[in-house]
Motif scaffolding. Structure first.
Motif, PDB file in Angstrom:
ATOM      1  N   LEU A  53      24.412 -28.171  18.556  1.00 32.88           N
ATOM      2  CA  LEU A  53      23.191 -27.650  17.943  1.00 32.88           C
ATOM      3  C   LEU A  53      22.911 -26.232  18.396  1.00 32.88           C
ATOM      4  O   LEU A  53      22.460 -25.397  17.610  1.00 32.88           O
ATOM      5  CB  LEU A  53      22.002 -28.542  18.287  1.00 32.88           C
ATOM      6  CG  LEU A  53      21.885 -29.845  17.509  1.00 32.88           C
ATOM      7  CD1 LEU A  53      20.749 -30.685  18.062  1.00 32.88           C
ATOM      8  CD2 LEU A  53      21.681 -29.587  16.036  1.00 32.88           C
ATOM      9  N   LEU A  54      23.193 -25.957  19.652  1.00 29.28           N
ATOM     10  CA  LEU A  54      22.977 -24.619  20.178  1.00 29.28           C
ATOM     11  C   LEU A  54      23.855 -23.606  19.446  1.00 29.28           C
ATOM     12  O   LEU A  54      23.386 -22.522  19.071  1.00 29.28           O
ATOM     13  CB  LEU A  54      23.270 -24.597  21.679  1.00 29.28           C
ATOM     14  CG  LEU A  54      22.677 -23.472  22.494  1.00 29.28           C
ATOM     15  CD1 LEU A  54      21.175 -23.418  22.338  1.00 29.28           C
ATOM     16  CD2 LEU A  54      23.047 -23.631  23.951  1.00 29.28           C
ATOM     17  N   VAL A  55      25.108 -23.955  19.207  1.00 26.90           N
ATOM     18  CA  VAL A  55      26.007 -23.075  18.460  1.00 26.90           C
ATOM     19  C   VAL A  55      25.481 -22.883  17.034  1.00 26.90           C
ATOM     20  O   VAL A  55      25.468 -21.768  16.507  1.00 26.90           O
ATOM     21  CB  VAL A  55      27.446 -23.662  18.442  1.00 26.90           C
ATOM     22  CG1 VAL A  55      28.331 -22.934  17.449  1.00 26.90           C
ATOM     23  CG2 VAL A  55      28.048 -23.610  19.839  1.00 26.90           C
ATOM     24  N   GLU A  56      25.029 -23.982  16.438  1.00 28.97           N
ATOM     25  CA  GLU A  56      24.485 -23.910  15.075  1.00 28.97           C
ATOM     26  C   GLU A  56      23.246 -23.028  15.027  1.00 28.97           C
ATOM     27  O   GLU A  56      23.073 -22.220  14.109  1.00 28.97           O
ATOM     28  CB  GLU A  56      24.143 -25.331  14.611  1.00 28.97           C
ATOM     29  CG  GLU A  56      23.726 -25.439  13.179  1.00 28.97           C
ATOM     30  CD  GLU A  56      23.448 -26.879  12.770  1.00 28.97           C
ATOM     31  OE1 GLU A  56      22.499 -27.064  11.982  1.00 28.97           O
ATOM     32  OE2 GLU A  56      24.147 -27.786  13.238  1.00 28.97           O
ATOM     33  N   LYS A  85      22.488 -20.582  17.093  1.00 33.38           N
ATOM     34  CA  LYS A  85      22.885 -19.186  17.313  1.00 33.38           C
ATOM     35  C   LYS A  85      23.380 -18.584  16.000  1.00 33.38           C
ATOM     36  O   LYS A  85      23.067 -17.442  15.678  1.00 33.38           O
ATOM     37  CB  LYS A  85      23.985 -19.094  18.380  1.00 33.38           C
ATOM     38  CG  LYS A  85      23.540 -19.468  19.752  1.00 33.38           C
ATOM     39  CD  LYS A  85      22.783 -18.363  20.398  1.00 33.38           C
ATOM     40  CE  LYS A  85      22.467 -18.744  21.827  1.00 33.38           C
ATOM     41  NZ  LYS A  85      21.568 -17.840  22.466  1.00 33.38           N
ATOM     42  N   GLU A  86      24.155 -19.349  15.247  1.00 33.18           N
ATOM     43  CA  GLU A  86      24.651 -18.862  13.965  1.00 33.18           C
ATOM     44  C   GLU A  86      23.493 -18.659  12.983  1.00 33.18           C
ATOM     45  O   GLU A  86      23.439 -17.656  12.276  1.00 33.18           O
ATOM     46  CB  GLU A  86      25.665 -19.856  13.380  1.00 33.18           C
ATOM     47  CG  GLU A  86      26.268 -19.425  12.071  1.00 33.18           C
ATOM     48  CD  GLU A  86      27.045 -18.127  12.127  1.00 33.18           C
ATOM     49  OE1 GLU A  86      27.063 -17.401  11.105  1.00 33.18           O
ATOM     50  OE2 GLU A  86      27.635 -17.811  13.181  1.00 33.18           O
ATOM     51  N   ALA A  87      22.556 -19.603  12.974  1.00 32.04           N
ATOM     52  CA  ALA A  87      21.385 -19.469  12.103  1.00 32.04           C
ATOM     53  C   ALA A  87      20.553 -18.256  12.507  1.00 32.04           C
ATOM     54  O   ALA A  87      20.039 -17.535  11.647  1.00 32.04           O
ATOM     55  CB  ALA A  87      20.538 -20.737  12.149  1.00 32.04           C
ATOM     56  N   GLU A  88      20.437 -18.022  13.809  1.00 35.44           N
ATOM     57  CA  GLU A  88      19.693 -16.847  14.281  1.00 35.44           C
ATOM     58  C   GLU A  88      20.380 -15.563  13.825  1.00 35.44           C
ATOM     59  O   GLU A  88      19.725 -14.626  13.370  1.00 35.44           O
ATOM     60  CB  GLU A  88      19.595 -16.875  15.806  1.00 35.44           C
ATOM     61  CG  GLU A  88      18.875 -15.680  16.385  1.00 35.44           C
ATOM     62  CD  GLU A  88      18.913 -15.636  17.901  1.00 35.44           C
ATOM     63  OE1 GLU A  88      17.978 -15.063  18.471  1.00 35.44           O
ATOM     64  OE2 GLU A  88      19.871 -16.146  18.495  1.00 35.44           O
ATOM     65  N   GLU A 142      20.396 -10.897  10.210  1.00 32.97           N
ATOM     66  CA  GLU A 142      21.058 -10.118   9.161  1.00 32.97           C
ATOM     67  C   GLU A 142      20.194 -10.083   7.903  1.00 32.97           C
ATOM     68  O   GLU A 142      20.017  -9.029   7.294  1.00 32.97           O
ATOM     69  CB  GLU A 142      22.427 -10.718   8.846  1.00 32.97           C
ATOM     70  CG  GLU A 142      23.456 -10.513   9.943  1.00 32.97           C
ATOM     71  CD  GLU A 142      24.743 -11.282   9.684  1.00 32.97           C
ATOM     72  OE1 GLU A 142      24.843 -12.010   8.666  1.00 32.97           O
ATOM     73  OE2 GLU A 142      25.661 -11.155  10.514  1.00 32.97           O
ATOM     74  N   ARG A 143      19.650 -11.241   7.537  1.00 30.96           N
ATOM     75  CA  ARG A 143      18.804 -11.317   6.343  1.00 30.96           C
ATOM     76  C   ARG A 143      17.529 -10.501   6.548  1.00 30.96           C
ATOM     77  O   ARG A 143      17.063  -9.827   5.627  1.00 30.96           O
ATOM     78  CB  ARG A 143      18.467 -12.783   6.041  1.00 30.96           C
ATOM     79  CG  ARG A 143      17.609 -12.970   4.825  1.00 30.96           C
ATOM     80  CD  ARG A 143      18.324 -12.616   3.547  1.00 30.96           C
ATOM     81  NE  ARG A 143      17.432 -12.873   2.428  1.00 30.96           N
ATOM     82  CZ  ARG A 143      17.355 -12.147   1.345  1.00 30.96           C
ATOM     83  NH1 ARG A 143      18.157 -11.114   1.196  1.00 30.96           N
ATOM     84  NH2 ARG A 143      16.521 -12.449   0.397  1.00 30.96           N
ATOM     85  N   SER A 144      16.991 -10.551   7.741  1.00 31.03           N
ATOM     86  CA  SER A 144      15.790  -9.779   8.055  1.00 31.03           C
ATOM     87  C   SER A 144      16.052  -8.287   7.918  1.00 31.03           C
ATOM     88  O   SER A 144      15.237  -7.549   7.355  1.00 31.03           O
ATOM     89  CB  SER A 144      15.312 -10.110   9.465  1.00 31.03           C
ATOM     90  OG  SER A 144      14.175  -9.383   9.792  1.00 31.03           O
TER      91      SER A 144
END
Length: 169
Positions: free
Chosen positions: A107-110, A112-115, A120-122
């Motif tokens: 979940l932590l890896v997931e 980090k990727e979402a962050e 990038e989107r921001s």
């Protein structure tokens, strides 16, 4: 609790209390009742944390068996000493962490990727906002050619409509 186990609990409690952002959470509360309950929660947490820090982090004082031998008698005290020393306090074996640690790490890896994607989107949205604000300033004096230069897909759409004699009705 054994001396080492109690120390570990006290250390974990100290770390937990440092990582809690009480002021940040307090700012999110809107009602007086919520503030009151939050205050009670914080007070209770502080009391328990204080007990853990003081009561359970101390090593027990060693028993002075000679003192009791003088007052009670050596036979009875030796029986108590033997019984006391035969007590084995079981060590805590953590069976939960190994089960959930891989899930947590995944979940932590997931996250980090979402962050990363969110940042990038921001940045992309900030760029679009800047472009819209620039366009807002210039739109009063902008010609159609200048507008279509920035938006060639709209020029193509309008040219196709004119070419196909479609005037929107």
């Amino acid at each position: 609790m054994s001396g080492n186990g109690a120390k570990k609990v006290a250390e974990v409690a100290a770390k937990a209390s440092k990582s809690i952002d009480w002021d940040g959470m307090a700012k999110l509360l809107v009602s007086d009742e919520a503030r009151k309950e939050f205050s009670n929660l914080r007070r209770a947490f502080d009391e328990v944390n204080h007990q853990i820090q003081t009561k359970f982090s101390l090593e027990p004082e060693p028993i002075d068996w000679d003192y009791y031998r003088k007052g009670i008698g050596s036979h009875l005290v030796d029986q108590y000493k033997e019984a006391y020393e035969s007590i084995k306090i079981p060590k805590f074996v953590d069976t939960v962490t190994p089960e959930y640690k891989p899930k947590f790490d995944a979940l932590l890896v997931e996250f980090k990727e979402a962050e990363k994607q969110s940042l990038e989107r921001s940045a992309q949205l900030e760029k679009e906002i800047a472009e819209v604000q620039e366009m807002k300033k210039k739109i009063c004096n902008m010609t159609a050619d200048e507008y279509f230069e920035k938006h060639p897909e709209l020029k193509k759409k309008f040219d196709d409509e004119i070419r196909n004699d479609y005037w929107g009705y």
